[in-house]
Design a protein around this motif. Sequence first.
Motif, PDB file in Angstrom:
ATOM      1  N   GLN A  90      -7.656  -7.779  45.902  1.00  0.00           N
ATOM      2  CA  GLN A  90      -6.814  -7.731  46.641  1.00  0.00           C
ATOM      3  C   GLN A  90      -7.096  -8.969  47.693  1.00  0.00           C
ATOM      4  N   PHE A  91      -8.297  -9.172  47.914  1.00  0.00           N
ATOM      5  CA  PHE A  91      -8.724 -10.091  49.007  1.00  0.00           C
ATOM      6  C   PHE A  91      -8.596 -11.427  48.259  1.00  0.00           C
ATOM      7  N   ALA A  92      -8.987 -11.334  46.976  1.00  0.00           N
ATOM      8  CA  ALA A  92      -8.884 -12.787  46.127  1.00  0.00           C
ATOM      9  C   ALA A  92      -7.695 -13.104  45.961  1.00  0.00           C
ATOM     10  N   VAL A  93      -6.642 -12.226  45.911  1.00  0.00           N
ATOM     11  CA  VAL A  93      -5.238 -12.628  45.895  1.00  0.00           C
ATOM     12  C   VAL A  93      -4.875 -13.233  47.101  1.00  0.00           C
ATOM     13  N   GLN A  94      -5.119 -12.774  48.456  1.00  0.00           N
ATOM     14  CA  GLN A  94      -4.917 -13.011  49.692  1.00  0.00           C
ATOM     15  C   GLN A  94      -5.386 -14.351  49.999  1.00  0.00           C
ATOM     16  N   ASP A  95      -6.618 -14.553  49.428  1.00  0.00           N
ATOM     17  CA  ASP A  95      -7.338 -15.881  49.535  1.00  0.00           C
ATOM     18  C   ASP A  95      -6.814 -16.799  48.532  1.00  0.00           C
ATOM     19  N   MET A  96      -5.960 -16.668  47.812  1.00  0.00           N
ATOM     20  CA  MET A  96      -5.353 -17.360  46.820  1.00  0.00           C
ATOM     21  C   MET A  96      -6.542 -17.961  45.790  1.00  0.00           C
ATOM     22  N   ILE A  97      -7.421 -17.153  45.409  1.00  0.00           N
ATOM     23  CA  ILE A  97      -8.494 -17.269  44.320  1.00  0.00           C
ATOM     24  C   ILE A  97      -7.910 -17.174  42.989  1.00  0.00           C
ATOM     25  N   ILE A  98      -6.966 -16.022  43.316  1.00  0.00           N
ATOM     26  CA  ILE A  98      -6.206 -15.570  41.975  1.00  0.00           C
ATOM     27  C   ILE A  98      -4.775 -15.272  42.436  1.00  0.00           C
ATOM     28  N   ASP A  99      -4.214 -15.337  41.274  1.00  0.00           N
ATOM     29  CA  ASP A  99      -2.499 -15.134  41.446  1.00  0.00           C
ATOM     30  C   ASP A  99      -2.340 -13.624  41.358  1.00  0.00           C
ATOM     31  N   GLN A 100      -2.962 -13.019  40.311  1.00  0.00           N
ATOM     32  CA  GLN A 100      -2.577 -11.538  39.969  1.00  0.00           C
ATOM     33  C   GLN A 100      -4.027 -10.586  40.187  1.00  0.00           C
ATOM     34  N   ASP A 101      -3.743  -9.544  40.445  1.00  0.00           N
ATOM     35  CA  ASP A 101      -4.818  -8.525  40.688  1.00  0.00           C
ATOM     36  C   ASP A 101      -4.773  -7.648  39.730  1.00  0.00           C
ATOM     37  N   PRO A 102      -5.811  -7.774  38.897  1.00  0.00           N
ATOM     38  CA  PRO A 102      -5.844  -6.879  37.491  1.00  0.00           C
ATOM     39  C   PRO A 102      -6.491  -5.523  38.200  1.00  0.00           C
ATOM     40  N   SER A 103      -6.904  -5.187  39.234  1.00  0.00           N
ATOM     41  CA  SER A 103      -7.259  -3.904  39.635  1.00  0.00           C
ATOM     42  C   SER A 103      -5.911  -2.874  39.965  1.00  0.00           C
ATOM     43  N   GLN A 104      -4.680  -3.639  40.233  1.00  0.00           N
ATOM     44  CA  GLN A 104      -3.709  -2.774  40.772  1.00  0.00           C
ATOM     45  C   GLN A 104      -3.348  -1.735  39.662  1.00  0.00           C
ATOM     46  N   TYR A 105      -3.769  -1.926  38.517  1.00  0.00           N
ATOM     47  CA  TYR A 105      -3.334  -1.047  37.283  1.00  0.00           C
ATOM     48  C   TYR A 105      -4.238  -0.105  37.007  1.00  0.00           C
ATOM     49  N   LEU A 106      -5.322  -0.008  37.762  1.00  0.00           N
ATOM     50  CA  LEU A 106      -6.296   1.228  37.730  1.00  0.00           C
ATOM     51  C   LEU A 106      -5.784   2.240  38.588  1.00  0.00           C
ATOM     52  N   LYS A 107      -5.532   3.431  37.861  1.00  0.00           N
ATOM     53  CA  LYS A 107      -4.942   4.586  38.653  1.00  0.00           C
ATOM     54  C   LYS A 107      -6.008   5.600  38.860  1.00  0.00           C
ATOM     55  N   ASN A 108      -5.790   6.384  40.010  1.00  0.00           N
ATOM     56  CA  ASN A 108      -6.784   7.402  40.308  1.00  0.00           C
ATOM     57  C   ASN A 108      -6.467   8.474  39.403  1.00  0.00           C
ATOM     58  N   GLN A 109      -7.574   9.214  39.322  1.00  0.00           N
ATOM     59  CA  GLN A 109      -7.451  10.506  38.565  1.00  0.00           C
ATOM     60  C   GLN A 109      -7.068  11.711  39.296  1.00  0.00           C
ATOM     61  N   LYS A 110      -6.432  12.543  38.784  1.00  0.00           N
ATOM     62  CA  LYS A 110      -5.971  13.643  39.559  1.00  0.00           C
ATOM     63  C   LYS A 110      -6.917  14.551  39.842  1.00  0.00           C
ATOM     64  N   HIS A 111      -7.166  15.151  40.877  1.00  0.00           N
ATOM     65  CA  HIS A 111      -8.304  16.311  40.921  1.00  0.00           C
ATOM     66  C   HIS A 111      -7.631  17.345  42.078  1.00  0.00           C
TER      67      HIS A 111
END
Length: 389
Positions: free
Chosen positions: A154-175
């Motif tokens: 998210q920082f890399a996106v905000q700092d314009m290092i990357i355009d898209q955040d690949p981690s946004q699709y990592l979902k939390n596991q239910k517990h």
Amino acid sequence: MAAVSKKGLKIRPSSILIRFMLHGRRYEESISMRPTQSNIKIAARMREEILREIQTGVFEFSNWFPDSKHAQKEVKPKNTFESVSQLYLKSLMLADSTILEYTKLLNQHWIPELGDELVANIRFSNLVEVVNSIPWPSAKTRNNALTPLRGVFQFAVQDMIIDQDPSQYLKNQKHLRPEPDPFSLQEANLITEWLYRNAHPCEANLIEFAFWTGLRSAELSGLMWSDVDWLHSKIKVQRARERYGGGLKPTKTYKVREVELNARAKAALQRQRQWSELSGKEVFINPNTGEHYMTNKAVRTYFTRALKKLGIRHRPSYNTRHTFCTLALISGANIMWVSQQMGHSSTQMTLTRYSKWINGVTNDSQSQLMDALNNRDNMNEANNQEGMI
């Protein structure tokens, strides 16, 4: 003369080697000092500072060992995952304990696997592979570790290092979130009575106050005498104790709240005055040191001892908080008042978490309801004793 090892050091005839772990790998770096007693002490202090920098994520070989072969390899391309991680950590405006926890998670799980990769080259599939390769002890541990990982991208996106955040699709596991497991009124009374008979008054006062205010452990440790309003029978909860280092930080919700004192809480506070009020600092102190509690370990120790002696099923001392909440709801206290007392983020959270203890709503004084509940319990106990005579 053979090399002699001391803690973290290797003493050679003409030099000293400093040992440390970095990203799961052991290093031994030589410093050009004769192994005199004073130089060994200097080397030990150097190692302590190196370990601190590693822990906070700012260590660089070239700063400490410019002639090391590892320092020559340290020149890395810009915007690797590791370099962006350091920028992300420096950008955080959070409690020191939270930043330290994020640093540990990044160094433990993500930098060893992704550190040298350019963030622009890291794909969602790479992240999935790394996440799935780690034998997580629980879903909650996994979810917690993903927080700083997402933060880096998210920082890399905000700092314009990357355009898209690949981690946004990592979902939390239910517990399964464990259900509140409070003590009963009878158990709370037995515990406090045992502590007043067998422990230091400071320890007994803290636990009784915890049972009858519902403060979090860190809030109890951060409570100051200047927060007490005797005239209106209230305290102001505006800080908490950090888990690491014992410093102070804002409350969990970053909100200041006023907590109304019922009779039991006020009595415990009155008894505590002789032990710490004169200093004008923390209300609850460790009687063994005369200072505030650095961690909750000492509290857990004497609380657990009381449970064992009484034969009460073990629950953490933090459950004094659940006990206050459930007793307030059983007594019929207004749900909004209870939520405010507890410092919950919303009334909905209180309803969801403690719904089965809700007994009704009233417009009467909420603290008086809890006093009435305690008085009823005392009357019942007295009647039972009369019946036994």
